[in-house]
Design an enzyme around this catalytic site. Sequence first.
Site, short mmCIF file in Angstrom:
data_model
loop_
_atom_site.label_atom_id
_atom_site.label_comp_id
_atom_site.label_asym_id
_atom_site.label_seq_id
_atom_site.Cartn_x
_atom_site.Cartn_y
_atom_site.Cartn_z
N TYR A 144 0.87 -1.19 0.00
CA TYR A 144 0.00 0.00 0.00
C TYR A 144 0.89 1.23 0.00
O TYR A 144 1.91 1.26 0.71
CB TYR A 144 -0.89 0.00 1.24
CG TYR A 144 -1.78 1.23 1.38
CD1 TYR A 144 -2.84 1.45 0.51
CD2 TYR A 144 -1.53 2.17 2.37
CE1 TYR A 144 -3.65 2.57 0.63
CE2 TYR A 144 -2.34 3.31 2.51
CZ TYR A 144 -3.39 3.50 1.64
OH TYR A 144 -4.19 4.61 1.77
N ASP A 260 9.24 2.79 -0.48
CA ASP A 260 8.24 3.39 0.39
C ASP A 260 8.52 2.90 1.81
O ASP A 260 8.16 1.78 2.18
CB ASP A 260 6.84 2.99 -0.07
CG ASP A 260 5.76 3.61 0.80
OD1 ASP A 260 6.10 4.13 1.88
OD2 ASP A 260 4.58 3.57 0.41
N LYS A 288 4.77 8.64 9.15
CA LYS A 288 4.53 8.00 10.45
C LYS A 288 5.57 8.41 11.49
O LYS A 288 5.51 9.53 12.00
CB LYS A 288 4.43 6.47 10.27
CG LYS A 288 3.28 6.12 9.29
CD LYS A 288 2.90 4.68 9.33
CE LYS A 288 1.92 4.34 8.23
NZ LYS A 288 0.55 4.22 8.63
N1 PMP Z 1 2.91 4.10 2.33
C1 PMP Z 1 2.83 3.15 3.28
C2 PMP Z 1 3.83 2.03 3.26
C3 PMP Z 1 1.86 3.21 4.26
O1 PMP Z 1 1.78 2.25 5.19
C4 PMP Z 1 0.95 4.30 4.25
C5 PMP Z 1 -0.15 4.43 5.29
N2 PMP Z 1 -0.48 3.32 6.00
C6 PMP Z 1 1.07 5.26 3.25
C7 PMP Z 1 2.06 5.14 2.31
C8 PMP Z 1 0.14 6.42 3.19
O2 PMP Z 1 0.40 7.26 4.25
P1 PMP Z 1 -0.73 8.30 4.77
O3 PMP Z 1 -1.79 7.46 5.39
O4 PMP Z 1 0.01 9.15 5.73
O5 PMP Z 1 -1.20 9.03 3.58
#
Ligand code: PMP
Length: 451
Positions: A144, A260, A288
């Site tokens: 994701y 990511d 995060k």
């Molecule tokens: N990339 C990863 C690996 C994530 O786990 C997340 C959110 N869980 C995101 C991108 C998106 O981040 P946000 O919810 O802050 O938009």
Amino acid sequence: MENRNSFAAFAEACRYLPGGVNSPVRAFGGVDVQPVFIAGARGSKIFDLDGHEYIDYVGSWGPMILGHAHPAVLAAIHKATDQGTSFGAPTPAETALAARIVGAVPSIEKLRLVCSGTEAVMTAIRLARAATGRDGIIKMAGCYHGHSDSLLVQAGSGVAEAEDAAAAGPISTRVPTALTASPSVASCPGVPEALARLTLVVPYNDAGAVQAVLDKHAGQIAAVLVEPVAANMGVVPPEPGYLETLRRLCDQHGVLLIFDEVITGFRVAYGGAQELYGVRADLTCLGKIAGGGLPLAVCGGRAAIMDLLAPLGRVYQAGTLSGNPLATAAAIATLDILAEGRVYRELESSAANLAAGLAEAAADAGVRLTINRVGSLLSGFFTGRPVRNFDDVRSTDVPAFKRFFAEMLRRGIYVAPSAYEAMFVSLAHTKQDIDRTLSAARASFRLVMTP
Ligand code: PMP
């Protein structure tokens, strides 16, 4: 368990918020339980509106590596608040945070601060497209990357998609059949088909599938995007050599490698998965933990690529609240604690105890459980088989997970309300917390077996 106040709060929320929430998973739809509403949190505990206390393994989905309401982080936020909450103009704290991140993550030379992981990945993709002059993106099934249009494209069954992708012909001339017509592909309503077609989905941990797509679409792929440790289908570690092979394939094909690390950054090591596995990305996304629990994320990488961003270059990107002073203060306070070497040793030891205890409790109850763990990120999958990609995840026993979730919640243990999410261990989890968690798990595993 009496949840009257949470139920009432949820009913009220549903009058004004779609599904009663501001992010879908919070509605507990994946576990057939009504959501608990939160009054506050401290250390390893989170408290609901009905006065229940839970040992929290969600940690706001990753940021709270120090535990909730850490005094140093709160003090930094309070201090920043006294100076005002947003200026829309540069501050030294942004530079101070950027310097720490550049010092921490081996491949980041320059970076831009944004407000969410979604924005960070969106920016990385735009940069990759601009830097290469190509449009195609390869992503992995089950990873994701936020909710931007290009990335709400998902595929299901392993090799079939890679073959579909390879058979699809040049991206620019391909009709929207190959990937998107496959029954195992689900793209989100509202995402233009023409855009979705530019994202090619292959199985995680399958470098051969990446190679097949790169060969077939030579000169058309801008980036390979991957969670270096997949943590949005539960935790699925990279197999030995996988990340190294992605690096080599990208170099051979003139494609950018985007890690990511929104979850893994400052989580699996101070320098993230890149430090742990010794593989460098061209562009890296953080979020995060990097925001210390406030809305802040990062797109960073090689200076030559980052300098394509406006105002130096012509790739446009901007944000009213980017580099917000409260968020930068929380981030700096968090990273300064994490920079102390002991932190990751402590996290490793707590998480290893938790994983070993869960494995033992499951075995004693006759539950087949596969535990995947990288540092303080872990998942227990209800299956007896290894879990190395999204197909494996989807073949696990989700009803068993739902029963386990409900039993754990009843016993004061809050794990993610979805079979496809990680458990996050924080520095605030004590030995007593882990012991309490394991005795709850023992009782819960026994009930999972007798639905
Ligand atoms: N990339 C990863 C690996 C994530 O786990 C997340 C959110 N869980 C995101 C991108 C998106 O981040 P946000 O919810 O802050 O938009």
